[in-house]
Design an enzyme around this catalytic site. Sequence first.
Site, short mmCIF file in Angstrom:
data_model
loop_
_atom_site.label_atom_id
_atom_site.label_comp_id
_atom_site.label_asym_id
_atom_site.label_seq_id
_atom_site.Cartn_x
_atom_site.Cartn_y
_atom_site.Cartn_z
N CYS A 24 0.79 -1.23 0.00
CA CYS A 24 0.00 0.00 0.00
C CYS A 24 0.83 1.28 0.00
O CYS A 24 0.78 2.07 -0.94
CB CYS A 24 -0.93 0.00 1.21
SG CYS A 24 -2.14 -1.35 1.19
N HIS A 58 -2.35 6.78 4.30
CA HIS A 58 -1.29 5.79 4.53
C HIS A 58 0.10 6.28 4.12
O HIS A 58 0.94 5.51 3.65
CB HIS A 58 -1.60 4.47 3.80
CG HIS A 58 -1.06 3.27 4.53
ND1 HIS A 58 -1.32 1.97 4.14
CD2 HIS A 58 -0.26 3.17 5.62
CE1 HIS A 58 -0.72 1.13 4.95
NE2 HIS A 58 -0.07 1.84 5.85
#
Length: 492
Positions: free
Chosen positions: A85, A135
């Site tokens: 990610c 993130h």
Amino acid sequence: MKTQSILKFFAFSLLITQLFCSCSKPSQESNESQVKPNVIIILADQWRAQEVGYMGNTQIKTPNLDKLASESLIFENTVTTMAVCAPWRASFLTGQYPLTHGVFYNDKPLPNEALTMAEIYKDQGYATGYIGKWHLNGHERGEHHFSSRDLPVPKDRRQGFDYWKVREVTHNYNNSFYFDENDEKHTWEGYDVFPQTDSAISYFQKNKENPFVLMLSYGPPHDPYFSAPKEFQDLYDASTLEVRPNVPEALQDSARRVMAGYYAHASAIDFAIGNLLDALDKAGIADNTILVFTSEHGDMLMSKGVLKKQRPYDEAIKVPMLIRYPAKFGEKSRKVNDPIGTPDLLPTLLGLSDIASPESIEGQDFSGELLAGEDLGNEAALIMLPVPFHEWKFQNGGREFRGIRTKRYTYVEDLKGPWLLYDNEKDPYQQNNLVNDPEFSELQNQLEGILMEKLKVTNDTFLPADEYMIQYNYLYDAQDSLRQPNYLEVNR
């Protein structure tokens, strides 16, 4: 929303898709006062390339993406450079490779000094907005590795995005919370994909008179696999689903169950995208908007007996990507076959926006080829894993690797040398490793040469994982992630 209503919606959407494929859509009147194109990026998390109707999957229901594909460039070989990610996000926003921006491990911070998409567009007069999963804030050395996930992202860590409805990370997609520009905490009511999409629609309705760049970042279909709204789960009967031939027989029932939940998330996202597309048409700015749909990485979904990502197999590294830009590409679909890597996406979007790429960008700008109606002319996309961690840490088989994905072949080396060679045309499920087979030695040498050139261009000396952790002053998240001293002797 009742299941019957959902089924009627999908049936109607499929009919509309067929109509769009058989006839041209009337040209939409452009906003003549706006010259610069808007940019909207719709990002899913862990959606692999094969799981959309327009790629030939007949068991997943994605009518809105199929309709979008009928009007878009369809990228058949979009390769995530690093199938995790945070590294994908950092490479997408900077146009750099992971060992340049330093985010090659989840929950590590993208430096404030990084020059990013939002900062580049803002300098050209664009409004900037971000909704959903971020993130990239990371955590300080010595802090718990999930310590930042439930905290607001400081303003100086937002990398140029002004409109802000963001959660650093969550995998709870129902009634999850987020923070706004002022660090005030709010709740996404219900399944968060839907209110996030509503916020995106509100954003471009309010900003349609001026150019903007907006990133809408969904959490699913990333696991947990069984948390989509029930009406979407009811669309799928796990017992009827077909799994890929590279799923071990003993795991096929489990794979079907996981796929049903994964598909439910995907169909829920597809439903939301349909609402966004309708709103974009009604706002009158669809023609002059570069609309991108893609994903960070894929999911093994029990192929080769494993779940999730990081691995160099197609289920993990290949993602869907559509780009629609009617003002420049028209309204008919076109397939793009040559591979494109994550760092190439930002410079290509900048090129389509008539913005020069800064020197900090390492990826290639393929906008010229796309506008000319040509394929990319790109021989291969680089794939890598400098440091294995989390679900594919050293203790369960994780290894450092570098490789390439061409239109036809996958070639990968680990620290011991050649590891994988697949002819993906003849062996689409990557079940026959040809590496070091004398019959394919010439091909292997050719692919190795391409890989070595890629590493040279990106200044990648392919060191052991510990070297990068020391160089960037990172800690492993857990003791059982550490690379043992005898790793090379026992590995493989």
